[in-house]
Design a protein around this motif. Structure first.
Motif, PDB file in Angstrom:
ATOM      1  N   GLY A   3       0.813  -1.209   0.000  1.00 37.10           N
ATOM      2  CA  GLY A   3       0.000   0.000   0.000  1.00 37.10           C
ATOM      3  C   GLY A   3       0.846   1.258   0.000  1.00 37.10           C
ATOM      4  O   GLY A   3       0.516   2.246  -0.654  1.00 37.10           O
ATOM      5  N   PHE A   4       1.930   1.251   0.747  1.00 36.76           N
ATOM      6  CA  PHE A   4       2.824   2.411   0.759  1.00 36.76           C
ATOM      7  C   PHE A   4       3.456   2.630  -0.608  1.00 36.76           C
ATOM      8  O   PHE A   4       3.530   3.749  -1.103  1.00 36.76           O
ATOM      9  N   GLY A  10       7.741   7.782  -5.768  1.00 40.43           N
ATOM     10  CA  GLY A  10       9.031   7.146  -5.954  1.00 40.43           C
ATOM     11  C   GLY A  10       9.634   6.904  -4.585  1.00 40.43           C
ATOM     12  O   GLY A  10       9.034   7.256  -3.571  1.00 40.43           O
ATOM     13  N   LEU A  11      10.795   6.289  -4.544  1.00 40.39           N
ATOM     14  CA  LEU A  11      11.394   5.982  -3.249  1.00 40.39           C
ATOM     15  C   LEU A  11      12.897   6.221  -3.286  1.00 40.39           C
ATOM     16  O   LEU A  11      13.568   5.870  -4.252  1.00 40.39           O
ATOM     17  N   THR A  24      14.601  -2.121  -3.172  1.00 45.05           N
ATOM     18  CA  THR A  24      14.695  -1.635  -4.543  1.00 45.05           C
ATOM     19  C   THR A  24      13.844  -2.482  -5.476  1.00 45.05           C
ATOM     20  O   THR A  24      13.098  -1.953  -6.304  1.00 45.05           O
ATOM     21  N   LEU A  25      13.927  -3.781  -5.347  1.00 43.77           N
ATOM     22  CA  LEU A  25      13.118  -4.672  -6.177  1.00 43.77           C
ATOM     23  C   LEU A  25      11.628  -4.481  -5.936  1.00 43.77           C
ATOM     24  O   LEU A  25      10.830  -4.477  -6.876  1.00 43.77           O
ATOM     25  N   GLU A  26      11.231  -4.306  -4.687  1.00 48.49           N
ATOM     26  CA  GLU A  26       9.822  -4.102  -4.360  1.00 48.49           C
ATOM     27  C   GLU A  26       9.288  -2.821  -4.996  1.00 48.49           C
ATOM     28  O   GLU A  26       8.177  -2.803  -5.525  1.00 48.49           O
ATOM     29  N   LYS A  32       7.397   2.067  -9.683  1.00 49.52           N
ATOM     30  CA  LYS A  32       7.735   3.394  -9.177  1.00 49.52           C
ATOM     31  C   LYS A  32       9.226   3.636  -9.385  1.00 49.52           C
ATOM     32  O   LYS A  32      10.034   2.712  -9.290  1.00 49.52           O
ATOM     33  N   PRO A  33       9.605   4.867  -9.653  1.00 53.79           N
ATOM     34  CA  PRO A  33      11.030   5.156  -9.838  1.00 53.79           C
ATOM     35  C   PRO A  33      11.797   5.117  -8.521  1.00 53.79           C
ATOM     36  O   PRO A  33      11.234   5.349  -7.456  1.00 53.79           O
TER      37      PRO A  33
END
Length: 85
Positions: A3-4, A10-11, A24-26, A32-33
């Motif tokens: 959900g997040f 992006g993250l 990173t894979l998730e 998402k970038p």
């Protein structure tokens, strides 16, 4: 966590020498970038700079231009991937 990832633009993955790169894979699987550092270990192995991620050098002291570059990158990737608000 899904959900997040679903509701973020992006993250930033700023870990140092990460062993696995699961976060990173998730994020990539959530379409998402990723913003990461070139010393983040395995996180860097899963991304392509300027395509699926924005890879920065944390040792670079000239950071004044980075926020605009990162913002532009995120918007470009989200538009390419068909994300709309």
């Amino acid at each position: 966590m899904i959900g997040f990832y679903a509701h973020c633009l992006g993250l930033f993955v700023g870990s140092y020498e990460e062993d696995y790169g699961y976060v990173t894979l998730e994020v990539i699987l959530a379409v998402k970038p990723v913003i990461t550092c070139n010393d983040s270990g395995e996180a860097v192995e899963f991304v392509i700079d300027q395509e699926t991620a924005f890879v920065i050098n944390p040792q670079n002291q000239r950071r004044s231009h980075k926020p605009l570059m990162i913002y532009t990158f995120i918007n470009k990737v989200l538009l390419q991937w068909g994300w709309q608000d």
